[in-house]
Design an enzyme around this catalytic site. Structure first.
Site, PDB file in Angstrom:
ATOM      1  CE  LYS A 106      21.682  18.571  34.395  1.00  0.00           C
ATOM      2  NZ  LYS A 106      22.372  17.589  35.172  1.00  0.00           N
ATOM      3  CB  SER A 107      15.664  15.069  36.329  1.00  0.00           C
ATOM      4  OG  SER A 107      16.605  15.960  36.946  1.00  0.00           O
ATOM      5  NE  ARG A 133      28.666  14.366  42.774  1.00  0.00           N
ATOM      6  CZ  ARG A 133      27.738  14.831  41.830  1.00  0.00           C
ATOM      7  NH1 ARG A 133      28.320  15.499  40.828  1.00  0.00           N
ATOM      8  NH2 ARG A 133      26.547  15.082  42.182  1.00  0.00           N
ATOM      9  CB  SER A 193      17.315   9.927  45.133  1.00  0.00           C
ATOM     10  OG  SER A 193      17.800  10.750  43.944  1.00  0.00           O
ATOM     11  CD  GLN A 194      22.899  11.441  41.250  1.00  0.00           C
ATOM     12  OE1 GLN A 194      23.752  10.969  41.732  1.00  0.00           O
ATOM     13  NE2 GLN A 194      22.409  12.497  40.713  1.00  0.00           N
ATOM     14  CG  ASP A 231      20.178  19.718  41.749  1.00  0.00           C
ATOM     15  OD1 ASP A 231      21.227  19.563  42.304  1.00  0.00           O
ATOM     16  OD2 ASP A 231      19.662  18.940  40.772  1.00  0.00           O
ATOM     17  CE  LYS A 255      23.563  17.745  44.995  1.00  0.00           C
ATOM     18  NZ  LYS A 255      22.810  16.831  44.128  1.00  0.00           N
TER      19      LYS A 255
END
Length: 421
Positions: free
Chosen positions: A20-21, A119, A161-162, A302, A329
């Site tokens: 997915k990443s 978030r 990190s996003q 994760d 999360k």
């Protein structure tokens, strides 16, 4: 939806879904490339479909096939199709796209579901405020207007990190060079490396000047490419732990040279004395007497929920550190695992940033809750393959792995799904 799982042995071979990443990153890069890209080995989870829908609103033309995409990217930022960008529950989509959509100079409204807008986004708020752009957030939406500018950016290294990836996607498109300075402690560097790796496939170069400084040359252009998405080590982890506590499995579809941080699951399994043998593009994992070990989640947050299950079935006490981001999360994953593991006879002690898990278990007398969180559901399902029991809210797996229960059945786990209520 409720899942009823009976104690049953797994067997055979399972192919892991695409990462997915990496799929998020490839879709974004292809959408920013002026020309046609072909992406293969695509799995249409809700998160990936969300990113596809958002990039269409930016103006990219995306054709979806069974397991592939053809993407004709944008030539500039004047092709905006819609000012309302729905991100559902995808933190990656939201945080990757806020800087990118700023380049339209239009007023953009980002919305989401469940906990997404709760978030933290303070890093972007501060960046937009510093350059005199508009950024306004509440629990229902984020509104922006004004484009990011090239220059020097300083970010804390112990947040998602996003945010850094979002800047990396955007800054090369600006006229001048930029730098990102990361303040220690620096966590989740592996996700930054994934972003840089994917951007390089599309001919955009990012350089590490030192361990904490990224140099981004300006005036670059994404070039269309054909890319095959590699297997997902975060999903691999569920089947790796399943094989370690249940029965042996051949797990295929993986790239042993992957840069994914969640590849750390292989080292963790070995630290716990599980038997894991690497083959060409696959791994053979089988049970053994599992012994508790210490775990650092700094680069693989994760993995938190499934590692709680690994620890539950291991002898001794497992100490997990750098766990604080589990609280931010789709659910508070620390509280979720404390609650659900307690139903299975396992005590978890926790502080804000650490967990201590005592390796004991029994069949749960009460149904387990999925906490509206795909990784909680999947972790609990792995445990119930040994203990038996029920999970409520199991539809949450559609966020990242819609065929999870179907795949469990394919390797011998007895699962029946029922509508709740």
């Amino acid at each position: 939806m409720k899942a009823i799982i009976r104690p049953s042995a797994c067997k055979g071979t399972i192919k892991i879904p695409p990462s997915k990443s990496m799929a998020h990153r490839a879709i974004i890069c292809a959408s920013l490339a002026d020309g046609k890209s072909h992406l293969s080995n695509i799995d249409y989870s809700i998160d990936i479909q969300t990113t596809i829908d958002c990039m269409r609103k930016l103006g990219a033309k995306i054709e979806c096939f069974k397991d592939s995409l053809i993407i004709e990217g944008i030539s500039d930022f004047t092709h905006l199709q819609d000012h309302h960008i729905e991100c559902n529950e995808s933190g990656s989509t939201l945080r990757f796209l806020i800087p990118i959509f700023s380049l339209t100079h239009e007023k953009i409204l980002f919305t989401g579901k469940n906990r997404l807008l709760k978030r933290p986004q303070k890093i972007y708020e501060e960046i937009f405020t510093d350059i005199g752009a508009h950024f306004d957030q509440n629990d229902e939406r984020i509104e922006i207007q004004g484009a990011l500018t090239s220059g020097e950016y300083t970010l804390q290294g112990n947040v998602s990190s996003q945010f850094i990836s979002g800047l990396l996607f955007t800054l090369p498109l600006l006229e001048k060079d930029s730098r990102i300075h990361i303040l220690p402690p620096f966590e989740s560097k592996s996700y930054i490396d994934l972003t840089i790796q994917m951007m390089k496939k599309f001919n955009v170069q990012i350089e590490w000047e030192d361990d904490l400084t990224l140099f981004i040359q300006g005036n670059q252009k994404y070039q269309p490419k054909d890319v095959i998405i590699e297997g997902d080590f975060s999903q691999f982890a569920f089947f790796g732990v399943l094989a370690a506590i249940n029965s042996e499995l051949e797990i295929t579809g993986m790239d042993p040279a992957s840069l994914q941080g969640d590849k750390q699951i292989l080292d963790i399994l070995q630290d716990f004395h599980a038997c894991a043998e690497e083959k060409e593009n696959s791994y053979h994992i089988k049970p053994s007497t599992l012994i508790a070990s210490d775990i650092d989640l700094k680069n693989c947050p994760d993995l938190g929920p499934i590692l709680c299950i690994l620890a539950m079935f291991s002898k001794g006490m497992t100490h997990i550190k750098n766990a604080s981001r589990l609280r931010l999360k789709e659910s508070d994953r620390i509280e979720a695992m404390i609650s659900e593991c307690a139903k299975m006879g396992c005590l978890i002690e926790a502080s804000e940033d650490e967990m201590i898990i005592h390796g004991t278990y029994h069949k749960p007398a009460l149904p387990l809750s999925g906490w509206k969180d795909h990784r909680i559901v999947m972790a609990c399902a792995v445990a119930l393959s040994i203990l038996g029991g029920e999970i409520e809210g199991c539809e949450a797996v559609s966020k990242s792995y819609p065929t999870f229960f179907e795949d469990l059945r394919s390797i011998g786990i007895e699962v029946s799904l029922h509508d709740e209520g």
